[in-house]
Scaffold this active site. Structure first.
Site, PDB file in Angstrom:
ATOM      1  N   GLU A 140      41.865  26.012 -20.893  1.00  0.00           N
ATOM      2  CA  GLU A 140      41.195  24.899 -20.218  1.00  0.00           C
ATOM      3  C   GLU A 140      42.216  24.000 -19.513  1.00  0.00           C
ATOM      4  OE1 GLU A 140      37.934  21.407 -21.210  1.00  0.00           O
ATOM      5  OE2 GLU A 140      38.623  22.735 -22.809  1.00  0.00           O
ATOM      6  N   ARG A 159      43.252  34.192 -36.498  1.00  0.00           N
ATOM      7  CA  ARG A 159      42.027  34.493 -37.242  1.00  0.00           C
ATOM      8  C   ARG A 159      41.604  35.952 -37.125  1.00  0.00           C
ATOM      9  NH1 ARG A 159      40.274  29.054 -35.209  1.00  0.00           N
ATOM     10  NH2 ARG A 159      39.548  30.319 -33.481  1.00  0.00           N
TER      11      ARG A 159
END
Length: 175
Positions: free
Chosen positions: A99, A62
């Site tokens: 994570e 992005r």
């Protein structure tokens, strides 16, 4: 927040419970499809860095959305930072924690000439791991990192803290 930032922020959609329950996803596609909002984003980012930048370096994927038009607007070159294994020539690589695990990004070793001024661009600053790794790649290549610029900063995740020893951080919108 200035009037332009507020106008841009009004075009970003909040999607609850995506990608998992409890997360509010900031969907930029609603801003991107509006030509005037897209122009505002690129123009506003460019106004912060006009005349200072040799290269715009953007993070896959992005970051490319804003990196290319920003480079064009600034009269600068463009350098992509990609996920491991996507670039064909010799690369520098940097890893960062996620994570659940880790990931690696790469940049061509010949992408930046020593001393070139560089602006790092991505759509979102969250925890700062990817951006910090990108800053390391730029420095390793000999670039002079002028700033890191983001459309959105999620302030509660303290990503800016990870970048405090790199260069100034500019975020157009904060949540």
């Amino acid at each position: 927040m200035d009037k332009v930032s507020e106008q841009i922020k009004s075009k970003i959609r909040a999607v609850n419970d995506f990608p998992k329950k409890g997360i509010v996803f900031r969907d930029i596609t609603t801003a991107l499809k509006d030509a005037s909002t897209l122009s505002l984003i690129v123009d506003r980012l460019a106004s912060e860095f006009t005349g200072k930048i040799d290269l715009v370096v953007a993070i896959e994927s992005r970051g490319f959305i804003f990196g290319m038009p920003l480079a064009y607007k600034l009269g600068a070159g463009f350098v992509p930072i990609r996920k491991r294994g996507k670039l064909p020539a010799e690369t520098y690589c940097a890893s960062y924690d996620l994570e659940y695990g880790s990931d690696t990004i790469e940049m061509h070793k010949d992408a930046i000439e020593k001393g070139q001024t560089v602006l790092l661009v991505d759509d979102l600053l969250a925890t700062g791991g990817t951006a910090k790794s990108a800053c390391e790649l730029i420095t390793k290549a000999g670039g002079k990192l002028i700033a890191s610029a983001f459309l959105i900063e999620l302030t509660a995740l303290n990503g800016k803290e990870k970048l405090k020893n790199t260069a100034p951080v500019f975020s157009l919108i904060k949540y």
